[in-house]
Scaffold this motif. Structure first.
Motif, PDB file in Angstrom:
ATOM      1  N   LEU A 173       0.837  -1.202   0.000  1.00  6.65           N
ATOM      2  CA  LEU A 173       0.000   0.000   0.000  1.00  6.65           C
ATOM      3  C   LEU A 173       0.874   1.255   0.000  1.00  6.65           C
ATOM      4  O   LEU A 173       2.083   1.170   0.282  1.00  6.65           O
ATOM      5  CB  LEU A 173      -0.920  -0.009   1.226  1.00  6.65           C
ATOM      6  N   PRO A 174       0.290   2.405  -0.305  1.00  2.17           N
ATOM      7  CA  PRO A 174       1.084   3.635  -0.328  1.00  2.17           C
ATOM      8  C   PRO A 174       1.799   3.938   0.980  1.00  2.17           C
ATOM      9  O   PRO A 174       2.844   4.596   0.982  1.00  2.17           O
ATOM     10  CB  PRO A 174       0.031   4.717  -0.649  1.00  2.17           C
ATOM     11  N   ASP A 175       1.267   3.444   2.120  1.00  6.32           N
ATOM     12  CA  ASP A 175       1.933   3.688   3.398  1.00  6.32           C
ATOM     13  C   ASP A 175       3.060   2.703   3.673  1.00  6.32           C
ATOM     14  O   ASP A 175       3.678   2.720   4.735  1.00  6.32           O
ATOM     15  CB  ASP A 175       0.927   3.659   4.554  1.00  6.32           C
ATOM     16  N   GLY A 176       3.325   1.791   2.709  1.00  8.59           N
ATOM     17  CA  GLY A 176       4.417   0.846   2.859  1.00  8.59           C
ATOM     18  C   GLY A 176       4.025  -0.493   3.445  1.00  8.59           C
ATOM     19  O   GLY A 176       4.842  -1.424   3.467  1.00  8.59           O
ATOM     20  N   ASN A 177       2.784  -0.638   3.929  1.00 13.73           N
ATOM     21  CA  ASN A 177       2.353  -1.899   4.526  1.00 13.73           C
ATOM     22  C   ASN A 177       2.069  -2.940   3.450  1.00 13.73           C
ATOM     23  O   ASN A 177       1.490  -2.636   2.398  1.00 13.73           O
ATOM     24  CB  ASN A 177       1.088  -1.685   5.374  1.00 13.73           C
ATOM     25  N   LEU A 178       2.471  -4.185   3.722  1.00 10.83           N
ATOM     26  CA  LEU A 178       2.214  -5.305   2.824  1.00 10.83           C
ATOM     27  C   LEU A 178       0.969  -6.042   3.305  1.00 10.83           C
ATOM     28  O   LEU A 178       0.895  -6.459   4.463  1.00 10.83           O
ATOM     29  CB  LEU A 178       3.408  -6.258   2.810  1.00 10.83           C
TER      30      LEU A 178
END
Length: 720
Positions: free
Chosen positions: A565-570
């Motif tokens: 996701l754009p926040d870096g979470n997979l």
């Protein structure tokens, strides 16, 4: 520079696949008795294909292929210019099949055997009396024609390739612009360092001026120099900011162009997926004494190469099953007022952003009585709704056929169809009209490389759902709920939709404490209608690139991949139809049944604090037939073990509250659970940890980097 024979032969093998497909398609058309003019054209085209193939085979030293192609060439040449109307197509098709086997023979021959003089084994006579001309059922040794969907190489139209190269060039220019920005940033940094030095000098000037008896230095000159440097820095920063905006726009535009170009290059035509279906229909029909015509209707529709590869086997299953199960022999069809030639139609179109494929026949249809009887024999609870009853034909091991043949009757075909389709985020459903035919509808995404997803929250966990599978998102109050037997439901489009608690079916036992007030329901497509997934709330939609899960976990059911996701979470991308179906197929137990519900299959307790690993391991175990209870840490697992018991425990080692070693120790020290097998699955590969696992009494120890689902399932089966 020497010739790369390996590469040359690989190219030849691709050409061989294409020529075989051309020959096969032409012979099948020839068998359908075209006009005299078209028959003449076909024979000429077939002759040219065989002649070209012979030349190519000789040029790469493939003597067996050359010999078979030469025999085909001579036979086809002899048929040209004659008035012979009865052509033994079956024998010619056998020779086309021999081409593939001849290529395998050449590939396995000694390297010295490269000359064109070797003769292939003699084949059947291709003209004159060849017996009945009846072809046997589809043969296992006949290599499937290449369809471009799953081969290692892809042939790309020149125009598309040029577009991709142009986009790549634009992206490279944008990258060079970024390098210029880096130089500009370095120049600004140099100015900042000079400003910093002058500020230190100015500070020294001011200190000296204030010192009693000090000599007043020239502070004006230092201040003027500092002002000039600040003006230069402001100018450079302004230019840098302006150029950064331009490069950002260039990168976004070029990146989008490259993404579109790559996506176009990864697409294949639907007709390529159907290559070989008409041959399969012909072989099964000939072997069973039936007459069947296959029709394709798709236009110029294109789909992702990965989806195309996953769709090929289901289509082959369905058309063969339609001939064997659905289409009647000619005499029976004529008795019932039908034309003697049965019809199977494969049609594809795009609906609401998804590929919808319908495989229909005009045969006998499916007898619901036999479906009910087969379900009862398999221990399934037949639903009262006729449409839902028919969906049971997709259940593992269920078959309505009274006879077991080479084609069907073992109860594996339609189950495999549903599994393959769901593995790429699709659904499969069936409809039938007794005496008039059957239609199987497959709905799949057009692409798996990029997709739009809806991110939803379940307690502290986050998962993603394909946006094309989502019909609506509802805020449901207590008074909105309706009762559907043992389940809750909600009205959507004037129909009752069953609600599935996604946290429960995924095993998020401690995910949240939702009640009926203000819950969120995501309405998704499932075979036969819709289902509502109860979640804590939707977050937002994103256009994402889907990453595969790797070879060890790529077959995990119900999981399409992972996205960043754009926040870096997979997060995992789930196929909602798979999980909704699992929940719907498991009846809600009554209070009396709750204690015995898990006795039907071995009960596995899974303790894992990582959402991704927990979901994947749970789906693998459930697909193998185990009942799984999942916990997010060792303490929760110990509590669930005391409440529900278990036949086997699989646990991570490094978990909060209670780690896997401590959980294993607690199990071994418990009089009630001391004999329960324990499997440790962990990222800790040190020998000390292995020794620690043996010390606390673990029965098996797996390292996640070496994880293999087959080995895990074999170990679980052995310990149970």
């Amino acid at each position: 520079m020497g010739i790369d024979l390996g590469r040359l032969r690989a190219i030849f093998r691709e050409e061989l696949d294409e020529r075989r497909q051309t020959l096969e398609q032409g012979l099948l058309e020839l068998e359908r008795s075209p006009s005299v003019q078209r028959r003449t054209e076909l024979l000429r085209e077939l002759f040219r294909a065989a002649h070209s193939l012979k030349g190519a085979a000789l040029s790469v030293g493939s003597p067996a292929v050359a010999a078979v192609a030469h025999q085909l060439e001579e036979t086809l040449e002899g048929l040209q210019g004659t008035d012979e109307t009865e052509i033994e197509v079956a024998a010619l098709l056998d020779e086309v099949d021999r081409l593939g086997r001849a290529a395998d023979d050449d590939a396995s021959a000694e390297p010295s055997r490269t000359g064109p003089g070797t003769e292939a084994e003699p084949g059947p006579t291709l003209s004159g009396d060849t017996g009945t001309g009846r072809s046997p059922p589809a043969r296992a040794d006949r290599p499937p024609p290449s369809d471009g969907a799953s081969s290692g190489r892809a042939r790309v139209p020149v125009g598309e390739l040029e577009a991709a190269l142009t986009s790549a060039g634009q992206l490279q220019l944008a990258i060079h612009s970024v390098e210029d920005l880096a130089d500009g940033t370095a120049a600004c940094a140099s100015v900042v360092r000079r400003v910093h030095a002058d500020l230190q000098h100015l500070t020294g000037v001011l200190v000296a001026r204030d010192r009693p008896g000090g000599r007043p230095p020239n502070g004006r000159a230092v201040a003027d120099e500092l002002a000039q440097q600040l003006v230069e820095l402001e100018r450079r920063l302004g230019h840098l900011g302006h150029r950064t905006d331009e490069v950002q726009r260039e990168l976004v535009r070029s990146g989008a162009d490259v993404s579109r170009a790559v996506q176009v290059l990864s697409m294949v035509e639907f007709d390529q997926v159907c290559a070989g279906l008409d041959r399969a229909v012909r072989d099964v029909a000939e072997g069973s004494g039936k007459r069947v015509r296959l029709q394709l209707a798709s236009g110029a529709l294109e789909l992702d190469r990965t989806v195309a590869a996953a769709l090929r086997d289901p289509l082959l299953h369905l058309v063969r099953n339609a001939v064997d199960h659905g289409i009647e022999p000619p005499a029976v069809r004529e008795r019932d007022g039908k034309p003697p030639v049965g019809r199977i139609r494969v049609a594809a179109e795009v609906r609401s952003g998804r590929l919808v494929v319908e495989v229909s026949d005009d045969g006998t249809g499916i007898d619901p009585v036999r479906v009910r009887e087969a379900a009862e024999r398999a221990g399934l609870e037949p639903p009262s709704d006729p449409a839902e009853l028919l969906q049971l034909v997709f259940a593992p091991g269920l078959s309505t056929s009274r006879d077991v043949t080479d084609v069907s009757g073992r109860g594996v075909g339609l189950d495999a169809v549903r599994s393959d389709v769901e593995a790429v985020g699709g659904t499969a459903e069936i409809a039938s009209d007794a005496g008039r035919g059957t239609t199987v509808t497959l709905a799949l995404p057009l692409s798996l490389s990029t997709m739009r997803v809806l991110v939803v929250k379940i307690g502290s966990e986050t998962v993603a759902l394909p946006a094309t599978a989502v019909r609506n998102v509802l805020r449901v109050d207590r008074e909105d709920l309706v009762h559907m037997g043992a389940r809750r439901g909600v009205l959507h489009d004037d129909r009752s939709v069953p609600i599935v608690d996604l946290a429960s079916v995924l095993g998020f036992t401690g995910a949240s404490a939702r009640d009926d007030d203000g819950s969120v329901v995501v309405v998704v497509d499932v075979p036969g209608g819709h289902a509502g997934l109860s979640v804590d709330g939707p977050l937002e939609q994103h256009e994402v690139t889907v990453r595969t899960l790797g070879p060890r976990l790529e077959d995990a059911p119900g999981v399409l991949g992972a996205v960043t996701l754009p926040d870096g979470n997979l997060v995992l991308v789930l196929n909602p139809a798979t999980w909704a179906r699992r929940a719907m197929e498991n009846p809600v137990p009554s209070a009396q049944q709750a204690g015995t519900e898990t006795s039907r299959a071995p009960h596995v307790l899974l303790a894992e604090d990582t959402l991704t690993t927990r979901t994947l391991e749970r789906s693998i175990l459930e697909a193998a037939g185990y009942v799984v209870t999942a916990a997010a840490d060792g303490a929760e697992a110990w509590e669930l073990l005391q409440q529900r018991g278990a036949d086997l425990v699989i646990t991570d080692v490094d978990m909060p509250n209670m780690d896997g070693f401590s959980l294993c120790e607690a199990i071994r020290s418990s009089p009630r659970f001391s004999d329960v097998p324990v499997v440790l699955v962990t990222s800790l590969s040190d020998d000390r940890h292995r020794a620690r696992g043996a010390e606390v009494g673990a029965n098996a120890y797996f390292v996640k980097s070496d994880f293999d689902q087959r080995t895990l399932l074999d170990t679980v089966a052995r310990l149970l």
